[in-house]
Scaffold this active site. Sequence first.
Site, PDB file in Angstrom:
ATOM      1  CD  GLN A 100      -2.518  -1.147   2.721  1.00 49.01           C
ATOM      2  OE1 GLN A 100      -3.547  -0.507   2.886  1.00 49.01           O
ATOM      3  NE2 GLN A 100      -1.956  -1.829   3.686  1.00 49.01           N
ATOM      4  CG  ASN A 101       4.142   1.290   2.307  1.00 53.02           C
ATOM      5  OD1 ASN A 101       3.114   1.606   2.886  1.00 53.02           O
ATOM      6  ND2 ASN A 101       5.070   0.532   2.853  1.00 53.02           N
ATOM      7  CG  ASP A 103       7.856   3.643   0.876  1.00 51.76           C
ATOM      8  OD1 ASP A 103       8.064   2.681   0.092  1.00 51.76           O
ATOM      9  OD2 ASP A 103       7.569   3.477   2.080  1.00 51.76           O
ATOM     10  CG  HIS A 118      -2.823   2.728  -1.814  1.00 55.32           C
ATOM     11  ND1 HIS A 118      -2.785   2.605  -0.447  1.00 55.32           N
ATOM     12  CD2 HIS A 118      -3.997   2.164  -2.201  1.00 55.32           C
ATOM     13  CE1 HIS A 118      -3.889   1.979  -0.023  1.00 55.32           C
ATOM     14  NE2 HIS A 118      -4.629   1.706  -1.065  1.00 55.32           N
TER      15      HIS A 118
HETATM   16  P1  NAD Z   1      -1.335   2.585   8.584  1.00 60.51           P
HETATM   17  O1  NAD Z   1      -0.556   3.804   8.891  1.00 60.51           O
HETATM   18  O2  NAD Z   1      -2.797   2.617   8.619  1.00 60.51           O
HETATM   19  O3  NAD Z   1      -0.886   1.373   9.550  1.00 60.51           O
HETATM   20  C1  NAD Z   1       0.438   1.060   9.797  1.00 60.51           C
HETATM   21  C2  NAD Z   1       0.461  -0.073  10.813  1.00 60.51           C
HETATM   22  O4  NAD Z   1       1.811  -0.455  11.024  1.00 60.51           O
HETATM   23  C3  NAD Z   1      -0.115   0.318  12.164  1.00 60.51           C
HETATM   24  O5  NAD Z   1      -0.918  -0.735  12.650  1.00 60.51           O
HETATM   25  C4  NAD Z   1       1.133   0.496  13.036  1.00 60.51           C
HETATM   26  O6  NAD Z   1       0.903   0.213  14.382  1.00 60.51           O
HETATM   27  C5  NAD Z   1       2.058  -0.517  12.420  1.00 60.51           C
HETATM   28  N1  NAD Z   1       3.496  -0.249  12.590  1.00 60.51           N
HETATM   29  C6  NAD Z   1       4.112   0.960  12.717  1.00 60.51           C
HETATM   30  N2  NAD Z   1       5.440   0.793  12.808  1.00 60.51           N
HETATM   31  C7  NAD Z   1       5.672  -0.546  12.735  1.00 60.51           C
HETATM   32  C8  NAD Z   1       6.860  -1.334  12.762  1.00 60.51           C
HETATM   33  N3  NAD Z   1       8.079  -0.786  12.865  1.00 60.51           N
HETATM   34  N4  NAD Z   1       6.739  -2.679  12.666  1.00 60.51           N
HETATM   35  C9  NAD Z   1       5.517  -3.252  12.556  1.00 60.51           C
HETATM   36  N5  NAD Z   1       4.356  -2.554  12.524  1.00 60.51           N
HETATM   37  C10 NAD Z   1       4.446  -1.207  12.601  1.00 60.51           C
HETATM   38  O7  NAD Z   1      -0.793   2.155   7.180  1.00 60.51           O
HETATM   39  P2  NAD Z   1      -1.463   1.297   6.080  1.00 60.51           P
HETATM   40  O8  NAD Z   1      -2.196   0.153   6.668  1.00 60.51           O
HETATM   41  O9  NAD Z   1      -0.402   1.098   5.101  1.00 60.51           O
HETATM   42  O10 NAD Z   1      -2.566   2.247   5.392  1.00 60.51           O
HETATM   43  C11 NAD Z   1      -2.514   3.645   5.355  1.00 60.51           C
HETATM   44  C12 NAD Z   1      -2.359   4.297   3.998  1.00 60.51           C
HETATM   45  O11 NAD Z   1      -1.307   5.209   4.095  1.00 60.51           O
HETATM   46  C13 NAD Z   1      -1.999   3.446   2.873  1.00 60.51           C
HETATM   47  O12 NAD Z   1      -2.989   3.698   1.933  1.00 60.51           O
HETATM   48  C14 NAD Z   1      -0.666   3.944   2.320  1.00 60.51           C
HETATM   49  O13 NAD Z   1      -0.793   4.158   0.934  1.00 60.51           O
HETATM   50  C15 NAD Z   1      -0.472   5.255   2.951  1.00 60.51           C
HETATM   51  N6  NAD Z   1       0.875   5.600   3.467  1.00 60.51           N
HETATM   52  C16 NAD Z   1       2.000   5.199   2.835  1.00 60.51           C
HETATM   53  C17 NAD Z   1       3.258   5.509   3.359  1.00 60.51           C
HETATM   54  C18 NAD Z   1       4.496   5.059   2.639  1.00 60.51           C
HETATM   55  O14 NAD Z   1       4.506   4.987   1.421  1.00 60.51           O
HETATM   56  N7  NAD Z   1       5.560   4.671   3.375  1.00 60.51           N
HETATM   57  C19 NAD Z   1       3.370   6.225   4.550  1.00 60.51           C
HETATM   58  C20 NAD Z   1       2.178   6.641   5.180  1.00 60.51           C
HETATM   59  C21 NAD Z   1       0.948   6.299   4.621  1.00 60.51           C
END
Ligand code: NAD
Length: 248
Positions: A100-101, A103, A118
């Site tokens: 879903q990332n 990045d 996404h």
């Molecule tokens: P989310 O933010 O809803 O959930 C992230 C989950 O990961 C949470 O349950 C959190 O507790 C857990 N978490 C945090 N750090 C962790 C770690 N080190 N190890 C294990 N678990 C950990 O993210 P989601 O479910 O991906 O959905 C949110 C939306 O945000 C997605 O649609 C995505 O596209 C977008 N998003 C993407 C990025 C990126 O590209 N890196 C960053 C932020 C949001």
Amino acid sequence: MEGLGEAARLVRAARRGVAFTGAGVSAESGIRTFRGENGLWKQYDPVKTATLSYFLKDPAVYWMVSRERWHTYREAQPNPGHYALAALEELGHLAGVVTQNTDSLHLKAGSQRLVELHGNGRTVRCLDCGASEPRSEVQARLESELPPHCRTCGGIHIKPAVVFFGESLPPAAITEAMGLARECDLMLVVGSSLGVFPAAEVPLLAAERGAPLVIVNDEPTPLDELAAVVVRGRSGEILPQIQLLAGG
Ligand code: NAD
Ligand code: ZN
């Protein structure tokens, strides 16, 4: 750590497993998650920054926030969790990664088959004329041009190829992700709150088919009760251990 041995056993047995990842897998690379304690949404209003209708009304607001975030994304490096997933694919346990990332960190870590549900932040597309150009080129003119204009038609509706609220997911990506979930013999969920639909339908489909579900997350998720194993903790620490125990 509880569940680690069982998780590794399931991964070792898999021949076409699928990893399904969310923002949590990139947290240890310094990219903040949306939800959770350090969530980005505590700081910015997600409605204003990532909703299509707001963007169309006032793209400058989006670009102002995005201009700063871009540096974080560009400089971020994969963490041991991303590398472990790439290694498990190389070893023949995973058929691919559905993320879903946006990045690009799975790509940087060397994952071969990657479905970006996404979208991604590497490309910018014009919603009016369809032209596209690399984000780096748009970034270069953001200092003097806010909002940036399309190089082809001059319009202001150029937007990164990431899925905003109010937009549908790329159909080809959904089809490919569902296909992987339909065929998989293991679903390894990493760092996703599993609260965003339709993305969360991917692991749900696999679980309903009876594929073992392994969840690695630092907090409970709505699919925990369907899981064969839940390993609670940081993915950058847990995944390399699973890889090691699975024989890699
Ligand atoms: P989310 O933010 O809803 O959930 C992230 C989950 O990961 C949470 O349950 C959190 O507790 C857990 N978490 C945090 N750090 C962790 C770690 N080190 N190890 C294990 N678990 C950990 O993210 P989601 O479910 O991906 O959905 C949110 C939306 O945000 C997605 O649609 C995505 O596209 C977008 N998003 C993407 C990025 C990126 O590209 N890196 C960053 C932020 C949001
Ligand atoms: Zn255009």
